[in-house]
Design an enzyme around this catalytic site. Structure first.
Site, PDB file in Angstrom:
ATOM      1  N   THR A 201      85.552 -26.812  11.394  1.00  0.00           N
ATOM      2  CA  THR A 201      86.164 -26.380  10.147  1.00  0.00           C
ATOM      3  C   THR A 201      85.163 -26.496   9.024  1.00  0.00           C
ATOM      4  O   THR A 201      84.515 -27.531   8.860  1.00  0.00           O
ATOM      5  CB  THR A 201      87.425 -27.200   9.820  1.00  0.00           C
ATOM      6  OG1 THR A 201      87.871 -26.851   8.508  1.00  0.00           O
ATOM      7  CG2 THR A 201      87.175 -28.692   9.882  1.00  0.00           C
ATOM      8  N   GLU A 353      92.446 -29.508  11.648  1.00  0.00           N
ATOM      9  CA  GLU A 353      92.581 -30.916  11.998  1.00  0.00           C
ATOM     10  C   GLU A 353      93.967 -31.283  12.532  1.00  0.00           C
ATOM     11  O   GLU A 353      94.164 -32.380  13.048  1.00  0.00           O
ATOM     12  CB  GLU A 353      92.284 -31.791  10.778  1.00  0.00           C
ATOM     13  CG  GLU A 353      90.815 -31.850  10.414  1.00  0.00           C
ATOM     14  CD  GLU A 353      90.378 -30.734   9.484  1.00  0.00           C
ATOM     15  OE1 GLU A 353      89.304 -30.864   8.868  1.00  0.00           O
ATOM     16  OE2 GLU A 353      91.100 -29.718   9.365  1.00  0.00           O
ATOM     17  N   LYS A 443      91.670 -21.976   0.818  1.00  0.00           N
ATOM     18  CA  LYS A 443      91.969 -21.125   1.962  1.00  0.00           C
ATOM     19  C   LYS A 443      92.048 -19.692   1.485  1.00  0.00           C
ATOM     20  O   LYS A 443      92.839 -19.363   0.628  1.00  0.00           O
ATOM     21  CB  LYS A 443      93.298 -21.555   2.588  1.00  0.00           C
ATOM     22  CG  LYS A 443      93.546 -21.003   3.985  1.00  0.00           C
ATOM     23  CD  LYS A 443      92.577 -21.596   4.977  1.00  0.00           C
ATOM     24  CE  LYS A 443      93.018 -21.405   6.413  1.00  0.00           C
ATOM     25  NZ  LYS A 443      94.197 -22.141   6.752  1.00  0.00           N
ATOM     26  N   TRP A 448      88.889 -21.129   5.913  1.00  0.00           N
ATOM     27  CA  TRP A 448      88.661 -22.282   5.045  1.00  0.00           C
ATOM     28  C   TRP A 448      87.342 -22.094   4.321  1.00  0.00           C
ATOM     29  O   TRP A 448      86.330 -21.727   4.904  1.00  0.00           O
ATOM     30  CB  TRP A 448      88.580 -23.564   5.869  1.00  0.00           C
ATOM     31  CG  TRP A 448      89.883 -24.091   6.367  1.00  0.00           C
ATOM     32  CD1 TRP A 448      90.269 -24.197   7.674  1.00  0.00           C
ATOM     33  CD2 TRP A 448      90.972 -24.597   5.595  1.00  0.00           C
ATOM     34  NE1 TRP A 448      91.523 -24.735   7.748  1.00  0.00           N
ATOM     35  CE2 TRP A 448      91.977 -24.993   6.492  1.00  0.00           C
ATOM     36  CE3 TRP A 448      91.188 -24.752   4.226  1.00  0.00           C
ATOM     37  CZ2 TRP A 448      93.177 -25.533   6.073  1.00  0.00           C
ATOM     38  CZ3 TRP A 448      92.392 -25.297   3.810  1.00  0.00           C
ATOM     39  CH2 TRP A 448      93.364 -25.681   4.728  1.00  0.00           C
TER      40      TRP A 448
END
Length: 551
Positions: A201, A353, A443, A448
């Site tokens: 991420t 996550e 976002k 992201w």
């Protein structure tokens, strides 16, 4: 006693492995279809029995290439049957499937593949040039496998300079079948906490003084976390999946396991429709209409394109019952437009996550019993609802004090649970501290964007004294980054500086195309030294109107 036995009088100890979902589908839903619009163009139709067999052939082929338990296999591919069977083949033998996002910059992908220690990369043919560009920087890479057949292998020019062997996926499976080991092959016994997937991420904050690529963190999913998350996605308040469902897997598999659909679909024996790289409005509609899709999920940009295509051609949704939207907040107009077609819109929230689903936006019996008006119903659907069983949540302020769950408080979200990351891949310290966890991200269109990464890049400009990035609401993308800059005292804060900074950010090697800011706000100074409060900046620019995005 067997390896998984408990003491007498107990229930069976049975590891929660993702291959159990595939074995179940192949045994009890063996003829259920898996439809795929291939990268090469034609539509193919296979079954769960086919998927199970070919996943095992893939596992044998990977073992022949030297892949063993704990090794990482990278994939750079769209949602196709070959990609799906490679996932199960890799995870089933204890390997770790590492999805690489082709929308990131070359430098980010190179860093991610290196940090993940990818031994192989399985790639769609059209994406091979990207792998060829970065392969020289991947010292652990042993081979590149193109997810195609001999007929469609890319020209040698597409792999110019590739320092490792280039292999054909279908040829490897043919050789595995000819080897004769398939008849006796069994998935090895794995512990349910064994790592199964790796997804990075770019939205996680880190050390502001670190190099930008060090802010990209890897999340290692286990068999158990994937299995539990898949159970949640099948629930009535989530996607409400069953053997009667036909699921269009719009979310790319490199976006946190396609939100778990690659596991939850087989878990209930649902029909799967895989769109390949064709995510435009026309192709999405054709797949929905032709194969009578009942359930789908994706980011708002996908549904905006679909609605525009339908409006242009005066089309209707005849079979779709439910669409789940996450990644960024859907505008009210989108929810209303879809519900006019009889579609139940469900707004979800999640992040990498969390495996990734964190909250569910379905209405409760109490809300329904209140006799809600249309406006109030839509207003509730604009929110993300409440957390599910495996994801506890709380909201805190800048000082870490818990805030009320009143729908008005603004703060930092903290989460915990069995589907939540505990420690990032190779991280020295846990991602949790006394049950607390925070994140500072933007976002945009399902991607992201790390605010810290953009700030670090901007701080490299000689005319910038301070920089901060906040998310600005956007009807199409959910949020877009606004760059807030304090120039040095001797620098004129004018339009020329704005244009210079935008060009600088657009050309910066650490800034992906989708992450480049659309506008710069110049300030004489920040009002909250020595550390900028993002909550204060968001309030300061809450009514800001940005120019049209370049995306």
């Amino acid at each position: 006693m067997s390896e998984y036995s408990n003491p007498p009088g107990s229930m069976q100890s049975w590891p929660l492995l993702v291959t159990h979902a595939l074995d179940y589908a192949a045994r009890w839903h063996k003829d259920q279809e898996i439809v795929c619009k291939t990268v090469e163009g034609p539509i193919t139709i296979n079954t769960y029995a086919d998927l199970n067999l070919r996943a095992k052939l893939c596992a044998l082929a990977l073992q022949q290439l030297g892949i063993k338990q704990g090794d990482v296999v990278g994939t750079l591919a769209w949602n196709t049957t070959r990609h799906l069977e490679a996932w199960y083949g890799t995870m089933g033998i204890g390997g770790i499937t590492h999805t690489l996002n082709p929308r990131l910059s070359d430098s980010d992908i190179s860093y991610i593949a290196n940090h993940g220690e990818d031994r192989l990369i399985l790639v769609d043919g059209a994406l091979l040039p990207l792998v060829a560009r970065i392969a020289k920087d991947l010292p652990l890479l042993q081979a590149v496998v193109v997810l195609t057949d001999r007929q469609h292998m890319p020209a040698h020019s597409a792999a110019a300079g590739l320092p490792v062997p280039l292999l054909c996926y279908e040829q490897l499976l043919d050789e595995a079948a000819e080897g004769g080991a398939l008849g006796t092959f069994r998935w090895p016994g794995l512990h349910e906490d064994s790592p199964a997937g790796l997804c990075y991420t770019s939205g996680t904050t880190g050390n502001p003084k670190a190099a930008p690529t060090q802010l990209i963190h890897g999340v290692r999913y286990t068999h158990r976390s994937n299995f539990l998350h898949a159970l949640i996605t099948t629930a009535p308040d989530a996607l409400a999946l069953s053997a009667a469902s036909t699921i269009l897997m719009v979310v790319p598999m490199f976006h946190a396991n396609s939100w778990g659909l690659n596991f939850s679909g087989p878990m209930v024996g649902a029909r799967l429709v895989l769109p390949g790289p064709y995510l435009d409005g026309e192709n999405i509609y054709q797949l929905m209409h032709t194969f009578k899709v009942t359930v789908t999920a994706g980011v708002p940009t996908v549904w905006l394109n679909l609605l525009q295509h339908m409006e242009k051609h005066k089309l209707k949704l005849s079979h779709l019952q439910r669409v789940c939207i996450a990644g960024s907040a859907p505008p009210r107009s989108m929810i209303e437009a879809l519900e006019k077609h009889g579609v139940d819109v469900r707004h979800l929230w999640g992040m990498t996550e969390l495996s990734p689903l964190g909250s569910l936006g379905t209405l409760t019996s109490g809300q329904i019993g209140d006799g809600l008006t249309h406006d109030k119903t839509i207003a509730l659907k604009e929110g993300q609802g409440r957390p599910h069983l495996f994801c506890d949540m709380r909201l805190v302020d800048d000082q870490g004090q818990q805030l009320p769950n009143d729908g008005k408080a603004v703060g930092h979200l903290q989460v915990r649970g069995p589907i939540v990351v505990e420690r990032y891949h190779k991280a020295a310290a846990p991602a949790v501290d006394e049950q607390r966890w925070s994140k500072d991200v933007i976002k945009s269109g399902g991607e992201w964007i790390s605010s810290i990464q953009l700030e670090n890049a901007c701080m490299g400009h000689p005319k910038v004294m301070e920089a901060a990035v906040v998310g600005i609401p956007d009807e199409k993308w959910g949020e877009r980054p606004l760059l807030v800059v304090v120039p040095h005292a001797h620098v004129a804060g004018d339009g020329a500086l704005k244009r210079e900074l935008l060009a600088y950010m657009a050309d910066h090697p650490a800034v992906a195309r989708y992450a480049a800011p659309d506008d710069v706000a110049l300030c004489p100074r920040f009002h909250t030294p020595p550390q900028v409060s993002k909550l204060s900046l968001r309030k300061m620019f809450q009514h800001y109107k940005r120019p049209n995005s370049k995306l």
